[in-house]
Design a protein around this motif. Structure first.
Motif, PDB file in Angstrom:
ATOM      1  N   GLU A  33     -48.222  -8.171 -34.344  1.00 38.18           N
ATOM      2  CA  GLU A  33     -47.119  -9.122 -34.265  1.00 38.18           C
ATOM      3  C   GLU A  33     -45.779  -8.485 -34.628  1.00 38.18           C
ATOM      4  O   GLU A  33     -44.733  -9.087 -34.454  1.00 38.18           O
ATOM      5  N   ARG A  34     -45.820  -7.247 -35.138  1.00 40.45           N
ATOM      6  CA  ARG A  34     -44.589  -6.576 -35.563  1.00 40.45           C
ATOM      7  C   ARG A  34     -44.477  -5.208 -34.896  1.00 40.45           C
ATOM      8  O   ARG A  34     -45.470  -4.487 -34.755  1.00 40.45           O
ATOM      9  N   ARG A  35     -43.239  -4.878 -34.509  1.00 36.39           N
ATOM     10  CA  ARG A  35     -42.960  -3.564 -33.934  1.00 36.39           C
ATOM     11  C   ARG A  35     -41.733  -2.997 -34.623  1.00 36.39           C
ATOM     12  O   ARG A  35     -40.621  -3.467 -34.426  1.00 36.39           O
ATOM     13  N   ILE A  36     -41.952  -1.990 -35.435  1.00 39.12           N
ATOM     14  CA  ILE A  36     -40.855  -1.326 -36.138  1.00 39.12           C
ATOM     15  C   ILE A  36     -40.854   0.137 -35.716  1.00 39.12           C
ATOM     16  O   ILE A  36     -41.819   0.862 -35.958  1.00 39.12           O
ATOM     17  N   ARG A  37     -39.818   0.553 -35.040  1.00 35.65           N
ATOM     18  CA  ARG A  37     -39.665   1.927 -34.561  1.00 35.65           C
ATOM     19  C   ARG A  37     -40.934   2.421 -33.851  1.00 35.65           C
ATOM     20  O   ARG A  37     -41.556   3.412 -34.269  1.00 35.65           O
ATOM     21  N   PRO A  38     -41.346   1.763 -32.764  1.00 35.26           N
ATOM     22  CA  PRO A  38     -42.592   2.150 -32.084  1.00 35.26           C
ATOM     23  C   PRO A  38     -42.569   3.544 -31.489  1.00 35.26           C
ATOM     24  O   PRO A  38     -43.626   4.091 -31.171  1.00 35.26           O
ATOM     25  N   ARG A  39     -41.361   4.130 -31.310  1.00 38.82           N
ATOM     26  CA  ARG A  39     -41.275   5.477 -30.742  1.00 38.82           C
ATOM     27  C   ARG A  39     -41.036   6.551 -31.806  1.00 38.82           C
ATOM     28  O   ARG A  39     -40.682   7.678 -31.485  1.00 38.82           O
ATOM     29  N   ALA A  40     -41.232   6.194 -33.061  1.00 37.68           N
ATOM     30  CA  ALA A  40     -41.089   7.176 -34.144  1.00 37.68           C
ATOM     31  C   ALA A  40     -42.180   8.243 -34.002  1.00 37.68           C
ATOM     32  O   ALA A  40     -43.247   7.993 -33.434  1.00 37.68           O
ATOM     33  N   PRO A  41     -41.941   9.452 -34.511  1.00 35.64           N
ATOM     34  CA  PRO A  41     -42.960  10.506 -34.386  1.00 35.64           C
ATOM     35  C   PRO A  41     -44.248  10.200 -35.154  1.00 35.64           C
ATOM     36  O   PRO A  41     -45.305  10.728 -34.821  1.00 35.64           O
ATOM     37  N   VAL A  42     -44.145   9.354 -36.186  1.00 37.30           N
ATOM     38  CA  VAL A  42     -45.332   8.931 -36.933  1.00 37.30           C
ATOM     39  C   VAL A  42     -45.423   7.413 -36.828  1.00 37.30           C
ATOM     40  O   VAL A  42     -44.481   6.708 -37.196  1.00 37.30           O
ATOM     41  N   VAL A  43     -46.531   6.915 -36.318  1.00 36.26           N
ATOM     42  CA  VAL A  43     -46.729   5.474 -36.172  1.00 36.26           C
ATOM     43  C   VAL A  43     -47.955   5.069 -36.975  1.00 36.26           C
ATOM     44  O   VAL A  43     -49.033   5.659 -36.828  1.00 36.26           O
ATOM     45  N   VAL A  44     -47.779   4.084 -37.840  1.00 36.65           N
ATOM     46  CA  VAL A  44     -48.892   3.482 -38.567  1.00 36.65           C
ATOM     47  C   VAL A  44     -49.262   2.197 -37.844  1.00 36.65           C
ATOM     48  O   VAL A  44     -48.383   1.395 -37.509  1.00 36.65           O
ATOM     49  N   ALA A  45     -50.544   1.999 -37.584  1.00 36.34           N
ATOM     50  CA  ALA A  45     -50.953   0.857 -36.768  1.00 36.34           C
ATOM     51  C   ALA A  45     -52.346   0.402 -37.157  1.00 36.34           C
ATOM     52  O   ALA A  45     -53.111   1.133 -37.800  1.00 36.34           O
ATOM     53  N   THR A  46     -52.660  -0.817 -36.765  1.00 29.84           N
ATOM     54  CA  THR A  46     -54.052  -1.245 -36.833  1.00 29.84           C
ATOM     55  C   THR A  46     -54.806  -0.587 -35.676  1.00 29.84           C
ATOM     56  O   THR A  46     -54.217  -0.225 -34.662  1.00 29.84           O
ATOM     57  N   TYR A  79     -51.491   6.949 -37.268  1.00 33.54           N
ATOM     58  CA  TYR A  79     -52.420   6.742 -38.389  1.00 33.54           C
ATOM     59  C   TYR A  79     -52.878   5.295 -38.322  1.00 33.54           C
ATOM     60  O   TYR A  79     -52.065   4.377 -38.417  1.00 33.54           O
ATOM     61  N   THR A  80     -54.188   5.067 -38.123  1.00 36.59           N
ATOM     62  CA  THR A  80     -54.676   3.704 -37.958  1.00 36.59           C
ATOM     63  C   THR A  80     -55.565   3.292 -39.120  1.00 36.59           C
ATOM     64  O   THR A  80     -56.282   4.112 -39.708  1.00 36.59           O
ATOM     65  N   THR A  81     -55.517   2.000 -39.440  1.00 38.54           N
ATOM     66  CA  THR A  81     -56.378   1.416 -40.462  1.00 38.54           C
ATOM     67  C   THR A  81     -56.972   0.127 -39.906  1.00 38.54           C
ATOM     68  O   THR A  81     -56.427  -0.466 -38.965  1.00 38.54           O
ATOM     69  N   PRO A  82     -58.062  -0.358 -40.497  1.00 35.44           N
ATOM     70  CA  PRO A  82     -58.668  -1.589 -39.985  1.00 35.44           C
ATOM     71  C   PRO A  82     -57.968  -2.863 -40.424  1.00 35.44           C
ATOM     72  O   PRO A  82     -58.230  -3.929 -39.862  1.00 35.44           O
ATOM     73  N   LEU A  83     -57.098  -2.779 -41.423  1.00 36.82           N
ATOM     74  CA  LEU A  83     -56.488  -3.979 -41.989  1.00 36.82           C
ATOM     75  C   LEU A  83     -54.975  -3.887 -41.945  1.00 36.82           C
ATOM     76  O   LEU A  83     -54.398  -2.826 -42.223  1.00 36.82           O
TER      77      LEU A  83
END
Length: 678
Positions: A108-121, A78-82
């Motif tokens: 600058e932050r990586r929290i559980r990058p291999r989780a089934p749901v990733v929130v990202a910019t 799930y990506t957002t612009p901010l």
């Protein structure tokens, strides 16, 4: 209102038809709207483009689709612009799906990058697709109208171009008048046309009222008879009393500047509102998580009166607590900047526009129809309010009529902002031939629009064609006479990279080009040249300062006099001259290394780059937060973003094959990422 002398509040009788509609929706089970059900069914089958008004519940579609995927052990991004929105969604998704199943990637932050749901910019998803190893069932692109953003729109286009065919794309956007054009383009590049789900009706209807120079509410049919005049002292208290008397709280009050937001809250600090105990309890929980909040200068205004500022000058933690309390109905008024409308993803019963202008680098400019609807779309809470109310400024007759005209205006169509950059050139040529890379550029939305509406501009000059050392053959001969600006820009950037040694004579990546392609940073060429020329400082704080110098955030108003960026400044100027020689528009970062003049204090200032570098270097060196903010004369939110941008660049350097660079960058980044920055 409790806490201030109460005068008798008499509302204009012409407001009665609107105020009769104001009120709570009777409690009941949530029933999804037609467009939500239609979009959810469609995303199970393939790509979907959803165009619906702000606040209509587009996020629900993504949440339900993700929940269904998790039941089947699928994966979603799930990506957002901010970053602020990504942090907000991260917290919400943890509550919905469980902490262990949700990760966060913001540069600058990586929290559980291999989780089934990733929130990202959005740029992080683009970078992951560049690497070619990402296989995800669903990719959600929130705020998809950012496709037209001049600075960042390319990332949205590149995701569409790079996403694997098996990945379902779900694009969510506020109303777009040219949604069919976008859908046609998606169909061309993805091999199948997406389902288009459009909704024009808001689930919570909007009602318009006016606000005169004294803060009084007026019916909109008086727009032609408004008496002109400057805002009167005390107008804000008058407005708040009338909003309270009319049951129009909570409200979001949009101001054009951060200073006006903070001043408005200070003016309302003496006002005490119901719900103080609940606010105190909620704030205490946040302060336990982020201890810095306990001494926040607007804590009293929030806890006692339920009023708070919300803008980019404040730390992320403060904005999160304001958003949560607003969502729970505990905040009575939020003062937010017009430019942060998209960053405040929480509605209120009423939206007040105190102006029809916004701040820009050129000064105050009139709101566009899109910006106007972005702000007014926050009015009305679905499932809570029967109607949402928009209060338009009416200090003059012209202002009142302009507000009503904007309310009825169509939003601007989304146009591509696609322009090939060095990151794209390197990453496309890493896995494709030059011919294939140019075919990829030709699949962009910009190329599709140009095909429909015609290219502008001529061919390459003779001098530009002598600089292109391309593979021989028919392809090269065709490229020499390329007339479209996208191909021209791609070829010229490739030629410049070739000159510097990142591409060979056949336009393939050299060894240096391979590691440079890992740098997905707006200043990739500068960073790569610093590494290649052994210009990386050995001291972590100095490296943090160098990384901050290449950022784009608003610099502090003081500091930087002792920072020395001579070598970096020379490199930036040299690359700018080289770009000019190739006929490319030079990177504006060159301007960041020039001294400025403080008109107010009539003195020379260190360059913006030096002031940012001083801030990050001091913080990485162990400086304390409050004294540093005061010494640099900087707003906390600006300092936070300067540091986070530096940390993002350092994380890029950590991925390079140069051991000494990796180690120094890692130490520097960890020194930056400490409370209250995170």
């Amino acid at each position: 209102m409790p806490g201030v002398p109460q005068a008798q509040v008499t509302l204009h009788p012409g407001l009665e038809p609107v105020l009769r509609e104001v009120g709570e929706v009777p409690p009941g089970p949530f029933v999804p709207a037609r467009f939500q059900v239609e979009a959810l069914e469609a995303v199970r089958r393939g790509d979907v483009l959803v165009s619906a008004p702000t606040g209509s519940g587009k996020t629900w579609i993504a949440e339900r689709a993700i929940a269904e995927l998790l039941e089947r052990e699928g994966t979603a991004w799930y990506t957002t612009p901010l970053k602020a929105l990504s942090n907000q969604k991260f917290l919400r998704f943890q509550a919905l799906f469980g902490e262990a199943r949700v990760g966060l990637l913001t540069g600058e932050r990586r929290i559980r990058p291999r989780a089934p749901v990733v929130v990202a910019t959005t740029e992080i998803l683009r970078n992951a697709l560049y690497d070619g190893a990402l296989h995800v069932d669903l990719a959600v692109l929130d705020e998809a109208h950012y496709l037209g953003d001049p600075e960042r729109g390319m990332a949205w286009e590149e995701i569409v171009l790079l996403a694997p065919p098996l990945t379902h794309l779900l694009l969510l956007s506020a109303t777009m008048p040219n949604v069919d054009v976008l859908a046609d383009w998606l169909g061309r590049v993805r091999g199948r046309r997406p389902a288009v789900v459009s909704e024009t009706e808001r689930p919570v209807p909007l009602r318009l009222v006016l606000m005169d120079a004294r803060g009084h509410l007026l019916p909109q049919d008086l727009a032609g008879r408004v008496r002109g005049g400057e805002r009167r002292p005390g107008w804000l208290l008058t407005l708040m009393r009338e909003l309270d008397a009319a049951s129009l709280l909570p409200a979001i009050l949009f101001f054009p500047s951060r200073r006006e937001c903070d001043e408005a809250v200070r003016e309302l600090t003496g006002v005490r509102g119901p719900g103080e105990e609940a606010r105190r309890e909620a704030f205490t929980r946040w302060a336990q998580r982020f201890p810095y909040l306990a001494g926040h200068r607007f804590r009293t205004a929030l806890v006692r009166g339920g009023v708070a500022p919300h803008h980019a000058g404040h730390l992320t933690a403060w904005r999160l607590v304001v958003e949560e309390l607003l969502d729970r109905g505990l905040v009575r008024a939020v003062a937010a900047t017009t430019t942060l409308a998209s960053g405040l993803d929480v509605p209120a019963r009423t939206v007040v526009l105190t102006t029809l202008a916004r701040q820009s680098p050129e000064g105050r400019v009139d709101l566009s129809a899109t910006e106007f609807h972005q702000m007014t779309g926050r009015a009305g809470r679905r499932g809570r309010d029967r109607v949402g109310v928009v209060v338009l400024p009416a200090s003059t007759r012209a202002e009142a009529l302009m507000g009503l005209a904007l309310a009825g205006a169509e939003v601007e169509p989304v146009r591509s902002a696609f322009r090939p950059g060095y990151t794209q050139v390197l990453n496309l040529l890493r896995r494709r031939t030059l011919e294939q890379a140019l075919d990829e550029v030709g699949r962009s939305l910009a190329a599709y629009e140009a095909e429909r509406f015609g290219w502008s501009g001529g061919g390459l000059s003779g001098r530009q064609r002598r600089r292109l050392r391309l593979p021989r053959g028919a392809v090269a001969r065709a490229f020499e006479h390329a007339r479209d600006p996208l191909t021209q820009t791609f070829l010229l950037r490739a030629a410049l990279l070739q000159t510097l040694g990142y591409l060979d004579e056949a336009a393939r990546l050299t060894e240096e080009g391979l590691w440079a392609a890992e740098l997905r940073h707006p200043r990739v060429l500068v960073l790569a040249e610093v590494v290649r020329r052994d210009g990386v400082p050995a001291q972590p704080p100095r490296l943090a300062g160098m990384a901050a110098a290449l950022g784009s955030e608003r610099p502090p108003r003081a500091g930087g006099e002792r920072v020395r960026l001579g070598g970096l400044a020379s490199l930036v100027r040299r690359l700018a001259r080289l770009e000019a020689e190739f006929g490319l528009e030079p990177d504006p970062v060159e301007e960041e290394f020039r001294q400025e003049w403080d008109r107010r204090r009539r003195r020379a200032l260190a360059s913006p780059a030096e002031r940012r570098a001083a801030a990050a270097e001091a913080w990485a060196g162990g400086a304390e937060w409050v004294p540093l903010v005061q010494a640099l004369d900087v707003e906390e939110g600006d300092l936070q973003r300067i540091i986070l941008q530096a940390a993002e660049a350092l994380l890029q350097l950590e991925g390079l094959p140069h051991e000494h660079v990796r180690q120094t960058a890692r130490v520097a980044r960890r020194a930056l990422l400490r409370p209250p920055v995170i």
